[in-house]
Motif scaffolding. Structure first.
Motif, PDB file in Angstrom:
ATOM      1  N   SER A 111      -1.433 -11.314  -1.359  1.00  0.00           N
ATOM      2  CA  SER A 111      -2.649 -12.087  -1.638  1.00  0.00           C
ATOM      3  C   SER A 111      -3.840 -11.148  -1.831  1.00  0.00           C
ATOM      4  CB  SER A 111      -2.936 -13.048  -0.483  1.00  0.00           C
ATOM      5  OG  SER A 111      -3.306 -12.310   0.670  1.00  0.00           O
ATOM      6  N   LYS A 112      -4.914 -11.681  -2.413  1.00  0.00           N
ATOM      7  CA  LYS A 112      -6.134 -10.886  -2.604  1.00  0.00           C
ATOM      8  C   LYS A 112      -6.631 -10.341  -1.270  1.00  0.00           C
ATOM      9  CE  LYS A 112      -8.383 -12.787  -6.699  1.00  0.00           C
ATOM     10  NZ  LYS A 112      -9.580 -13.480  -7.202  1.00  0.00           N
ATOM     11  N   SER A 113      -6.551 -11.167  -0.237  1.00  0.00           N
ATOM     12  CA  SER A 113      -7.060 -10.744   1.073  1.00  0.00           C
ATOM     13  C   SER A 113      -6.216  -9.620   1.677  1.00  0.00           C
ATOM     14  CB  SER A 113      -7.123 -11.935   2.029  1.00  0.00           C
ATOM     15  OG  SER A 113      -5.824 -12.452   2.257  1.00  0.00           O
ATOM     16  N   GLU A 114      -4.981  -9.458   1.223  1.00  0.00           N
ATOM     17  CA  GLU A 114      -4.096  -8.394   1.725  1.00  0.00           C
ATOM     18  C   GLU A 114      -4.084  -7.154   0.831  1.00  0.00           C
ATOM     19  OE1 GLU A 114      -0.387 -10.686   3.784  1.00  0.00           O
ATOM     20  OE2 GLU A 114      -0.561 -10.909   1.601  1.00  0.00           O
ATOM     21  N   ALA A 115      -4.834  -7.178  -0.268  1.00  0.00           N
ATOM     22  CA  ALA A 115      -4.817  -6.072  -1.239  1.00  0.00           C
ATOM     23  C   ALA A 115      -5.201  -4.750  -0.578  1.00  0.00           C
ATOM     24  CB  ALA A 115      -5.756  -6.378  -2.396  1.00  0.00           C
ATOM     25  N   TRP A 165      -4.345 -13.136 -12.091  1.00  0.00           N
ATOM     26  CA  TRP A 165      -2.997 -13.685 -11.983  1.00  0.00           C
ATOM     27  C   TRP A 165      -2.406 -13.377 -10.618  1.00  0.00           C
ATOM     28  CZ3 TRP A 165       1.692 -11.161 -14.843  1.00  0.00           C
ATOM     29  CH2 TRP A 165       2.858 -11.898 -14.587  1.00  0.00           C
ATOM     30  N   LYS A 166      -2.235 -12.078 -10.315  1.00  0.00           N
ATOM     31  CA  LYS A 166      -1.591 -11.726  -9.047  1.00  0.00           C
ATOM     32  C   LYS A 166      -1.783 -10.248  -8.730  1.00  0.00           C
ATOM     33  CE  LYS A 166       3.016 -10.676 -10.917  1.00  0.00           C
ATOM     34  NZ  LYS A 166       4.450 -10.911 -10.697  1.00  0.00           N
ATOM     35  N   ILE A 167      -1.406  -9.905  -7.488  1.00  0.00           N
ATOM     36  CA  ILE A 167      -1.428  -8.515  -7.035  1.00  0.00           C
ATOM     37  C   ILE A 167      -0.027  -8.168  -6.547  1.00  0.00           C
ATOM     38  CG2 ILE A 167      -2.367  -6.885  -5.343  1.00  0.00           C
ATOM     39  CD1 ILE A 167      -4.950  -8.528  -5.366  1.00  0.00           C
ATOM     40  N   GLN A 168       0.465  -7.019  -6.995  1.00  0.00           N
ATOM     41  CA  GLN A 168       1.794  -6.548  -6.593  1.00  0.00           C
ATOM     42  C   GLN A 168       1.650  -5.231  -5.818  1.00  0.00           C
ATOM     43  OE1 GLN A 168       3.908  -9.447  -7.526  1.00  0.00           O
ATOM     44  NE2 GLN A 168       5.328  -7.753  -7.662  1.00  0.00           N
ATOM     45  N   ARG A 169       2.330  -5.143  -4.684  1.00  0.00           N
ATOM     46  CA  ARG A 169       2.366  -3.901  -3.905  1.00  0.00           C
ATOM     47  C   ARG A 169       3.602  -3.127  -4.326  1.00  0.00           C
ATOM     48  NH1 ARG A 169       0.597  -4.786   1.512  1.00  0.00           N
ATOM     49  NH2 ARG A 169      -1.345  -4.723   0.339  1.00  0.00           N
ATOM     50  N   VAL A 170       3.400  -1.931  -4.870  1.00  0.00           N
ATOM     51  CA  VAL A 170       4.524  -1.107  -5.334  1.00  0.00           C
ATOM     52  C   VAL A 170       4.709   0.146  -4.482  1.00  0.00           C
ATOM     53  CG1 VAL A 170       4.419  -1.956  -7.698  1.00  0.00           C
ATOM     54  CG2 VAL A 170       3.125   0.052  -7.082  1.00  0.00           C
ATOM     55  N   LEU A 171       3.707   0.461  -3.685  1.00  0.00           N
ATOM     56  CA  LEU A 171       3.813   1.619  -2.785  1.00  0.00           C
ATOM     57  C   LEU A 171       4.269   1.145  -1.412  1.00  0.00           C
ATOM     58  CD1 LEU A 171       0.507   3.484  -3.720  1.00  0.00           C
ATOM     59  CD2 LEU A 171       2.822   4.079  -4.455  1.00  0.00           C
ATOM     60  N   GLU A 172       5.180   1.882  -0.810  1.00  0.00           N
ATOM     61  CA  GLU A 172       5.666   1.520   0.521  1.00  0.00           C
ATOM     62  C   GLU A 172       4.570   1.806   1.544  1.00  0.00           C
ATOM     63  OE1 GLU A 172       7.555   3.973  -1.295  1.00  0.00           O
ATOM     64  OE2 GLU A 172       8.644   2.357  -2.285  1.00  0.00           O
TER      65      GLU A 172
END
Length: 173
Positions: A111-115, A165-172
């Motif tokens: 979510s945006k708040s977790e970005a 649209w969305k946020i994707q986390r790609v880094l661990e």
């Protein structure tokens, strides 16, 4: 006729690479770059996060203002997905796909708040067109604008609010 077919054949890969913007959305698009003094990234005690911040700001300093070019992948002109791919490879030592379509399928949605710094921010800019940037902090993200090239913008910009649209986390973590 043969020459036209060859030209068409050679230009097909460009149609399937990079980010794309519809003509209408490109026309309506306006990006506002944040003044340099307002680009403040919060530092915390997380050494890994600080390293990511430093790497992304270094990339921004090296590429700031490089113009947008659909299908481009150099300082002569670059599109959004190529810039993201190049940044992840050279600054974060992470391989990601070339196109916004495949980039949007990597990692996990947050979510945006977790970005967090380094997350990919996606926008639907038309029926079949997408745009991507890299989240920095406090609603700011780095991307390639059609008008201003590589810049830092804010998610609160009217255009980006509308097309988020969305946020994707790609880094661990």
């Amino acid at each position: 006729m043969k020459r036209v077919k060859n030209c068409l054949f050679l230009s097909l890969p460009l149609l399937f690479s990079g980010c794309s913007l519809s003509l209408q959305s490109a026309k309506d698009m306006f990006f506002k770059s944040e003044p340099k003094e307002q680009i403040v990234i919060k530092r915390d005690s997380n050494i890994k996060q600080d390293a990511i911040v430093n790497a992304l700001l270094s990339q921004y300093d090296e590429w700031k203002g490089v113009r947008y070019r659909y299908g481009g992948n150099s300082k002569k002109g670059i599109d959004c997905s190529a810039f993201i791919q190049r940044t992840f490879k050279t600054k974060l030592n992470k391989k990601i796909p070339r196109t916004t379509y495949y980039q949007s399928r990597v990692g996990k949605k947050v979510s945006k708040s977790e970005a967090k710094v380094g997350d990919l921010v996606f926008f639907k800019t038309g029926r079949n067109s997408r745009h991507v940037g890299i989240y920095l902090d406090d609603g700011k993200f780095m991307h390639v604008s059609k008008k201003k090239g590589v810049i830092i913008s804010t998610l609160n910009n009217v255009y980006f609010k509308k097309h988020f649209w969305k946020i994707q986390r790609v880094l661990e973590d």
